[in-house]
Design an enzyme around this catalytic site. Structure first.
Site, mmCIF file in Angstrom:
data_model
loop_
_atom_site.group_PDB
_atom_site.id
_atom_site.type_symbol
_atom_site.label_atom_id
_atom_site.label_comp_id
_atom_site.label_asym_id
_atom_site.label_seq_id
_atom_site.Cartn_x
_atom_site.Cartn_y
_atom_site.Cartn_z
ATOM 1 C CD GLU A 107 -3.224 0.013 0.318
ATOM 2 O OE1 GLU A 107 -2.858 0.804 -0.564
ATOM 3 O OE2 GLU A 107 -4.409 -0.214 0.580
ATOM 4 C CG ASP A 108 -0.837 4.591 -1.905
ATOM 5 O OD1 ASP A 108 -1.568 3.770 -1.312
ATOM 6 O OD2 ASP A 108 -1.304 5.501 -2.614
ATOM 7 C CG ASP A 111 -6.699 8.261 5.562
ATOM 8 O OD1 ASP A 111 -6.695 8.709 6.705
ATOM 9 O OD2 ASP A 111 -7.128 8.901 4.587
ATOM 10 C CG PHE A 160 -4.635 16.540 0.232
ATOM 11 C CD1 PHE A 160 -4.109 15.672 -0.715
ATOM 12 C CD2 PHE A 160 -6.001 16.773 0.231
ATOM 13 C CE1 PHE A 160 -4.911 15.043 -1.634
ATOM 14 C CE2 PHE A 160 -6.822 16.148 -0.696
ATOM 15 C CZ PHE A 160 -6.276 15.286 -1.626
ATOM 16 N NE ARG A 173 -3.611 7.804 -9.579
ATOM 17 C CZ ARG A 173 -4.225 7.392 -8.476
ATOM 18 N NH1 ARG A 173 -3.513 7.061 -7.416
ATOM 19 N NH2 ARG A 173 -5.553 7.311 -8.414
HETATM 20 C C1 PRP Z 1 -5.989 4.858 -0.807
HETATM 21 C C2 PRP Z 1 -4.739 4.053 -0.503
HETATM 22 C C3 PRP Z 1 -5.261 2.879 0.229
HETATM 23 C C4 PRP Z 1 -6.475 3.412 0.957
HETATM 24 C C5 PRP Z 1 -6.091 3.690 2.371
HETATM 25 O O1 PRP Z 1 -6.550 4.381 -1.998
HETATM 26 O O2 PRP Z 1 -4.065 3.706 -1.671
HETATM 27 O O3 PRP Z 1 -5.651 1.832 -0.648
HETATM 28 O O4 PRP Z 1 -6.857 4.626 0.297
HETATM 29 O O5 PRP Z 1 -7.180 4.218 3.082
HETATM 30 P P1 PRP Z 1 -7.809 3.561 4.377
HETATM 31 O O6 PRP Z 1 -6.678 3.221 5.305
HETATM 32 O O7 PRP Z 1 -8.676 4.695 4.910
HETATM 33 O O8 PRP Z 1 -8.606 2.377 3.961
HETATM 34 P P2 PRP Z 1 -7.658 5.189 -2.804
HETATM 35 O O9 PRP Z 1 -9.016 4.678 -2.422
HETATM 36 O O10 PRP Z 1 -7.427 6.668 -2.657
HETATM 37 O O11 PRP Z 1 -7.426 4.743 -4.305
HETATM 38 P P3 PRP Z 1 -6.144 4.945 -5.280
HETATM 39 O O12 PRP Z 1 -5.006 4.174 -4.669
HETATM 40 O O13 PRP Z 1 -6.603 4.358 -6.582
HETATM 41 O O14 PRP Z 1 -5.835 6.422 -5.365
#
Ligand code: PRP
Length: 188
Positions: A107-108, A111, A160, A173
């Site tokens: 995961e990047d 949150d 952010f 990105r």
């Molecule tokens: C982001 C990130 C994780 C998730 C984390 O993805 O890449 O997958 O949110 O959030 P959490 O801990 O609140 O579950 P996002 O839904 O923004 O999609 P993306 O990676 O395609 O931008």
């Protein structure tokens, strides 16, 4: 001729440079190698699209253990603190037998923690030998469910952040560093 905006000017502060990110990725790769040597077996890096794609590309090159790779796309629902949320899978892991795979979810950013707290039991339920998680960035102050990743690059404040795979409205990105997005961009 089209004049494109210079997206670098939308960043108020560079939080992590390319060099700092590389060091974090190298450290995570070394920890994964060390653990995997003890564990043995097949290692699968599972990239959660789309934000993790840049981190995944760099991480897989630095891990010395032979790795397999795969991809999923998921989103978590349920914003309230008393809801654990649901996991919506929009691209599933397209493999039948997971029984001899040691999976590391890549995961990047973490949150609320909802995505990983749902995804880990989902993969265990499909019979994976083990499931760990790895995140370059962690925002512990945003946590809605109790979840901690096995490998974390760095904890960050609730800002952010964009770049190195992370977006706002699908932009930024491709920035090679991680920066804080100017408020005027997302508040207008
Ligand atoms: C982001 C990130 C994780 C998730 C984390 O993805 O890449 O997958 O949110 O959030 P959490 O801990 O609140 O579950 P996002 O839904 O923004 O999609 P993306 O990676 O395609 O931008």
């Amino acid at each position: 001729m089209t004049t494109y905006p210079d997206l670098r000017t939308h960043v108020s502060e560079v939080l992590f440079t390319e060099e700092e990110i590389e060091k974090m990725v190298t450290d995570i790769a070394a920890r994964i190698d060390e653990d995997q040597q003890k564990l043995g077996g097949r290692l699968l890096l599972l990239c959660i699209l789309k934000g993790s794609v840049v981190f995944m590309g760099d991480l897989m090159k630095k891990i010395k253990t032979p790795v397999e790779i795969d991809f999923m796309k998921v989103s978590s629902y349920g914003a309230s603190s008393y809801s654990s949320g649901e996991l919506k899978i929009t691209l599933d892991l397209n493999r039948e037998d997971l029984s001899d795979l040691h999976i590391i979810i890549v995961e990047d950013i973490i949150d609320s923690g909802k995505t990983l707290s749902k995804l880990v039991p989902y993969l265990l339920g499909r019979g994976a030998a083990s499931v760990r998680s790895c995140a370059l960035l962690d925002k512990p102050s945003r946590r809605k469910v109790d979840y901690n990743a096995d490998y974390v690059g760095v904890e960050i404040p609730d800002e952010f952040v964009v770049g190195y795979g992370l977006d706002y409205d699908e932009r930024y990105r491709a920035l090679p560093y991680i920066g804080i997005l100017k408020r005027e961009i997302y508040e207008k």
